[in-house]
Enzyme design. Structure first.
Site: not given
Ligand code: GLC
Ligand code: CA
Length: 569
Positions: A21, A23, A25, A29, A98, A327
């Site tokens: 981060d 800034n 908040d 970012d 992505d 993630h």
């Molecule tokens: C993919 C992403 C996941 C998201 C899902 C809907 O599996 O990796 O994080 O929640 O698609 O977009």
């Molecule tokens: Ca930030």
């Protein structure tokens, strides 16, 4: 085998909200990322995969996009993005976006129009159906609990959402939708981005009659029901012709529900579709049947079986991607290794085991420090809608008690991977000067980048060395994989072969010592990397260092807890 830069590259995934981060908040970012590019350069990675940074109401942390050509305000501006891209390129690092186009946000302009009337020009951009027998059009469930259909009183119909109800599915059978997506992708390529990670791309083509599926523990069929639908390959080939062929891109399709046979089509080396896919069979080895909410520990033989099927199955036909984390998954040391006494050893062992296989390595932020799962105490600690919805649905239906569900979440929740990156031992792990949007893992004083950068035998430096070795030894990238000891529950051992060169990788997946009989041909090999550097304190003295630093190998080897060793001849 054809050589390609994307086969030789190492990809690092950034989840922007949790990285850095700039800034105060409390939210990571783009400027934060730019400020850490030198750190990534030092690690040695070649490509960044950036989780979504587009405009989004953040129902699913950016995976619900309301404008594909704008940057989320919390993350910064388009100028910040351009600056980050240029700064990455200056350092020889490529950037992958992505691409989330199975669905949009319900706040996307297209959906706002679509729901207005049945004759709106955008109506057919989404998947609308009337009620069936007074209920949802079929029994599909959303990935995030409940039905995959939402009733909309405006036109008295349901729309399909395989994810949250704020993520309506696009209708890819409509050529206008495909044109919009392709144009948008070209716009990003014109900007200079280097490729795309394609979110749940295996789900874009639905069977026209939308048939019911087999119900799971909550009564609904899996969101994966439409996986590998009738036109998915046709649509990806169209994307290849209209977009991807223009540039030298790297592409990886997130293919939930993909089988080996299907993967051979998505990622065929003739280059008609994608470079590679993310498959998930190895993420299911500790599931309880089809239910991920459990505390089951994997049986190493299952893991070896899955990995080997994919290594051998795609050999010379397609290309693998290699990941333990992202993630959406818990931390690998907590899941497949040991996040207590042997945290560092097991983090290094897991990396050796995976990244010495054939395929393109993906490292998820913090994995290179051996970051662990998080001691969440109650449901209020979670931010992820998947975790929160599953908790309420499954405890509400009486499938699991609250205590059980909390244990499962602590083990499997996606939020385990989403706590702030641990930069140093200062307040909030150096992630922010404000209040972080999600709790910091309390172990940051001990596990953080600053400490590891300063220490030669850290997990960070081990990852750095693994990455360097890939650049020095072609066998690691291109060699053929062969499994040894398929029946061992303790040891994962395999070889890689390229011409005259052979590599042996031996990994102990337990907290006990384990004996290993090396194939004779490796006895006069050289140790490329090993996660213990002292000669054995106890057990059989199988490795002793000679003067030039190369070791003398003897049988049987006594592997230390979570030991990993790679030997080349
Ligand atoms: C993919 C992403 C996941 C998201 C899902 C809907 O599996 O990796 O994080 O929640 O698609 O977009
Ligand atoms: Ca930030």
């Amino acid at each position: 085998m054809e050589k390609k830069w994307w086969k030789e590259s190492v990809v690092y995934q950034i989840y922007p909200r949790s990285f850095c981060d700039s800034n105060g908040d409390g939210i990571g970012d783009i400027r934060g990322i730019t400020s850490k590019l030198d750190y990534l350069k030092e690690l040695g990675i070649d490509v960044i995969w950036l989780s979504p940074v587009y405009q989004s109401p953040n129902d699913d942390n950016g995976y619900d996009i309301s404008d594909y050509q704008a940057i989320m305000e919390e993350f910064g501006t388009m100028e910040d993005f351009d600056e980050m891209l240029a700064a990455a390129h200056e350092r020889g690092i490529r950037l992958v976006m992505d691409l989330v186009v199975n669905h949009t946000s319900d706040e996307h302009r297209w959906f706002v129009e679509s729901r207005k009337s049945t004759d709106n020009p955008y109506r057919d951009y989404y998947i609308w159906r009337p009620a069936k027998d007074g209920k949802e059009p079929n029994n599909w469930g959303s990935c995030f609990s409940g039905p995959a259909w939402e009733y909309d009183s405006e036109t008295d119909m349901y729309y399909l959402h395989l994810f949250s109800k704020k993520q309506p599915d696009l209708n890819w059978d409509n050529p206008a939708v495909r044109e919009e997506v392709f144009q948008m992708m070209n716009w990003w390529l014109d900007k200079g981005v280097d490729g795309f990670r394609m979110d749940v791309i295996s789900l874009i083509s639905k069977k026209p009659d939308l048939p019911d599926g087999i119900p799971g523990i909550n009564g609904y069929a899996s969101f994966n029901e439409p996986a590998n639908g009738p036109h998915v390959h046709e649509y990806l080939q169209e994307m290849r012709e209209k977009v991807l062929n223009r540039a030298d891109t790297i592409t990886v399709g997130e293919c939930s529900g993909v089988t080996l046979e299907e993967a051979k089509k998505y990622a065929r080396s003739d280059g008609r579709e994608l470079n590679m896919v993310f498959q998930f069979e190895h993420m299911d080895v500790d599931a309880d049947g089809t239910n991920k909410w459990s505390e089951k520990k994997m049986d190493l033989r299952d893991l070896k079986n899955v990995m080997t099927r994919w290594q051998k199955g795609l050999e010379d036909i397609a290309w693998n991607s290699l990941f333990w984390e992202n993630h959406d998954q818990p931390r690998s040391v907590s899941r497949f290794g040991n996040d207590g006494r042997y945290r560092e050893a097991s983090a290094k062992m897991l990396a050796t085991c995976l990244y010495m296989m054939q395929g393109t390595p993906y490292i998820y932020q913090g994995q290179e420090l051996g970051m662990t799962n998080v001691p969440f105490e109650n449901i209020e600690d979670f931010r992820d809608l998947d975790s929160i919805n599953a908790y309420h649905e499954l405890t509400g239906q009486g499938v699991f008690s609250k205590e059980e569900m909390m244990r499962f979440l602590r083990y499997k929740s996606r939020d385990n991977a989403r706590t702030p990156f641990q930069w140093n031992d200062k307040e909030n792990a150096g992630f922010t000067s404000g209040t972080p949007w999600i709790m910091v893992n309390p172990n940051y004083k001990e596990i953080n980048a600053q400490e590891q950068l300063a220490r030669d035998d850290s997990v960070f430096h081990y990852f750095q060395k693994l990455i360097r070795l890939r650049k020095e030894h072609e066998v690691i990238v291109y060699g053929t994989y062969d499994l040894l000891l398929p029946d061992s529950k303790e040891i994962y051992a395999y070889t890689r072969t390229l011409g005259e060169t052979k590599l042996l990788v031996v990994c102990n997946f337990t907290a006990e010592q384990a004996e290993f009989e090396m194939p004779g041909e490796f006895l006069d090999g050289k140790i490329l990397i090993r996660n213990y550097d002292e000669p054995k304190a106890s057990g059989k003295d199988d490795i002793s260092s000679s003067e030039n630093g190369s070791a003398e190998l003897k049988n049987p080897m006594m592997l230390m807890p979570y030991e990993a060793v790679a030997v080349i001849v």
